[in-house]
Design a protein around this motif. Structure first.
Motif, short mmCIF file in Angstrom:
data_model
loop_
_atom_site.label_atom_id
_atom_site.label_comp_id
_atom_site.label_asym_id
_atom_site.label_seq_id
_atom_site.Cartn_x
_atom_site.Cartn_y
_atom_site.Cartn_z
N SER A 1 0.81 -1.21 -0.12
CA SER A 1 0.05 -0.11 0.19
C SER A 1 0.76 1.35 -0.06
O SER A 1 0.65 2.24 -0.94
N ARG A 2 1.92 1.42 0.94
CA ARG A 2 2.64 2.59 0.92
C ARG A 2 3.53 2.60 -0.22
O ARG A 2 4.10 3.67 -0.44
N SER A 3 3.77 1.55 -0.99
CA SER A 3 4.57 1.66 -2.20
C SER A 3 3.58 2.11 -3.28
O SER A 3 4.25 2.64 -4.33
N GLY A 4 2.47 2.18 -3.30
CA GLY A 4 1.47 2.63 -4.03
C GLY A 4 1.54 1.69 -5.34
O GLY A 4 0.42 2.10 -6.23
N LEU A 5 1.93 0.60 -5.00
CA LEU A 5 1.60 -0.54 -5.94
C LEU A 5 0.12 -1.22 -6.16
O LEU A 5 -0.37 -1.71 -7.25
N VAL A 6 -0.32 -1.38 -4.92
CA VAL A 6 -1.75 -1.95 -4.83
C VAL A 6 -2.62 -1.31 -4.07
O VAL A 6 -2.25 -0.74 -2.85
N VAL B 1 5.43 -7.36 -8.10
CA VAL B 1 4.34 -6.65 -8.25
C VAL B 1 4.46 -5.78 -9.57
O VAL B 1 3.47 -5.82 -10.60
N GLN B 2 5.39 -4.91 -9.73
CA GLN B 2 5.59 -4.41 -10.95
C GLN B 2 5.97 -5.11 -12.15
O GLN B 2 5.23 -4.85 -13.14
N TRP B 3 6.63 -6.23 -11.98
CA TRP B 3 6.63 -7.08 -13.23
C TRP B 3 5.27 -7.71 -13.72
O TRP B 3 5.07 -7.56 -14.97
N CYS B 4 4.45 -7.90 -12.78
CA CYS B 4 3.18 -8.38 -13.09
C CYS B 4 2.40 -7.11 -13.84
O CYS B 4 1.77 -7.46 -14.59
N LYS B 5 2.56 -6.31 -13.34
CA LYS B 5 1.73 -4.98 -13.96
C LYS B 5 2.37 -4.81 -15.25
O LYS B 5 1.64 -4.08 -16.08
N LEU C 1 5.92 -10.69 -15.91
CA LEU C 1 5.45 -11.80 -15.17
C LEU C 1 3.88 -12.07 -15.25
O LEU C 1 2.97 -11.50 -14.43
N PRO C 2 3.37 -12.77 -16.19
CA PRO C 2 1.92 -12.84 -16.40
C PRO C 2 1.27 -13.77 -15.63
O PRO C 2 0.95 -14.86 -15.75
N VAL C 3 1.21 -13.39 -14.02
CA VAL C 3 0.82 -14.22 -13.36
C VAL C 3 -0.50 -14.88 -13.38
O VAL C 3 -0.80 -16.09 -12.79
N GLU C 4 -1.38 -14.20 -14.10
CA GLU C 4 -2.65 -14.61 -13.99
C GLU C 4 -2.80 -15.83 -14.74
O GLU C 4 -3.74 -16.64 -14.95
N LYS C 5 -1.55 -16.35 -15.76
CA LYS C 5 -1.44 -17.62 -16.43
C LYS C 5 -1.30 -18.68 -15.47
O LYS C 5 -1.46 -19.80 -15.89
#
Length: 408
Positions: A174-179, A367-371, A375-379
């Motif tokens: 949260s504090r990183s602003g990523l999620v 997380v940034q890789w996923c965004k 890293l297509p983590v949804e696969k």
């Protein structure tokens, strides 16, 4: 290894357990039950977390640590409900979203030099952690014995919610602003163990780069994260190896450039037989048939590991991830190595824990890789409602899914 009962080893006062919880209690490796529980207030080095999603890992299924009954789970993601100390306010607040990984002591040489995966207390705070964290909700009669359930597994025991979590295993996204939302957080729950391990093995242990030839053996979550990390590092030759064609095809869709189906029948059809079939098949698809510069071995097989050592180039590296099986249950695995050949070829066999990453640094990066689509983590993920935990576990055991995620 004898089974240790947490209810026998812990003594606690019923009044310590005041927070209503629910969780999956493992009474043995295959006897998991969804129970109504009570947990305690967080200690000064903990906070209380409401889980949003939890990945199911083979480490949970195999019950490493062999302590029962206990609440397992070590790929959690959730929301902070309560801080254990006002000292935590510099880094965490109630309501913050966190991704959880492995706990560490934060005081030893390895923890203070950026290598918490090799904490001198690693086993004690991860696999063997067995704190008196829960009681089963039931008859409040004083005549009833207190049924204490162990927790603190990897610092989190994230098969329960809410649960007390060690600060050392949490990354504040949260504090990183990523999620910013629970819905977004769900897909990042499994990043803190296998995915961080596979990616870190390539980037921070093997230091793979353009010009290398990287092999990935075993295309589960760890291996596929390794594929994505190799692609991100600019590696042009990425060999994906697995028994199942479906997993090889998935790896090719995620950045692998060459696929090898390692099932013995398939290898035989291609002219590779005998003890050297796998290593010959891998070498055959590499430039000049010299083999790989690096192989990430995620398999449970000592024989496969031996083949990986024969499939690397001179001066090559095998990155060993995961626990190998011994010849019988409970027996430690052993590898016989021709030391002269090993020395002359300049080969390296390197063990890897948690990708040698500090989760507070690694998880925001992942997380940034996923965004960014690296890293297509949804696969990799298949979500299951908490009540369907048995289906999730069975799907993981059978290899029907890459990563099962329990949604709270």
């Amino acid at each position: 290894m004898p089974t240790q009962s947490s209810s026998e080893s812990h003594k606690a006062d019923r009044g310590d357990y005041v927070i209503s919880s629910k969780g999956i209690v493992a009474y043995s490796a295959h006897d998991w039950r969804l129970e109504s529980l009570f947990t305690r207030e967080p200690a000064e080095d903990e906070f209380l977390v409401e889980l949003i999603a939890t990945g199911v890992c083979h480490t949970d299924i195999t019950g490493y640590g062999n302590i029962y009954p206990r609440v397992l789970g070590h790929e959690g993601a959730g929301r902070i409900l309560k801080l254990g100390s006002t000292k935590q306010e510099a880094h965490f607040s109630v309501g913050d979203l966190v991704i959880l990984s492995a706990a560490s002591c934060q005081a030893c040489l390895y923890c203070t030099t950026g290598h918490p995966a090799y904490c001198v207390n690693h086993a004690a705070v991860t696999l063997h952690a067995n704190e008196p964290a829960f009681i089963v909700a039931g008859d409040d009669s004083v005549s009833e014995p207190l049924k204490v359930i162990g927790g603190g597994y990897f610092g989190q025991s994230s098969f329960a919610s809410p649960t007390c979590v060690k600060l050392s295993c949490a990354s504040n996204v949260s504090r990183s602003g990523l999620v910013s939302s629970a819905a977004d957080l769900k897909r990042f729950a499994p990043l803190g163990c296998g995915i961080m391990t596979g990616a870190g093995a390539i980037t921070h242990v093997g230091y793979c780069k353009e010009g290398d030839v990287v092999g990935i053996v075993g295309l589960g979550g760890v291996g596929l994260a390794g594929v994505c990390a190799a692609k991100a590092a600019g590696v042009k030759d990425i060999v994906a190896i697995d028994l199942l064609k479906s997993r090889v095809d998935l790896a090719l869709s995620m950045g692998a450039t060459i696929g090898v189906i390692s099932h013995p029948d398939v290898l035989k059809e291609k002219g590779f037989e005998g003890d050297d079939a796998l290593q010959s098949a891998i070498r055959a698809v590499t430039p000049q048939k010299l083999g790989c510069t690096h192989i990430l071995d995620t398999s449970p097989s000592v024989a496969v590991l031996a083949s990986c050592l024969e499939a690397i180039r001179s001066n090559g590296t095998v990155l060993l991830v995961g626990v190998k099986k011994g010849k019988s249950d409970g027996e430690a695995a052993a590898l016989e190595v021709d030391l002269l050949k090993h020395m002359v070829a300049g080969r390296r066999l390197v063990g890897v824990i948690e990708g040698d990453r500090d989760p507070t640094v690694a998880l925001p990066e992942l997380v940034q890789w996923c965004k960014d689509g690296v890293l297509p983590v949804e696969k990799l993920l298949k979500e299951y409602p908490l009540a369907e935990f048995e289906k999730a576990r069975e799907a993981m055991e059978k290899g029907e899914v890459i990563k099962a995620v329990l949604v709270w």
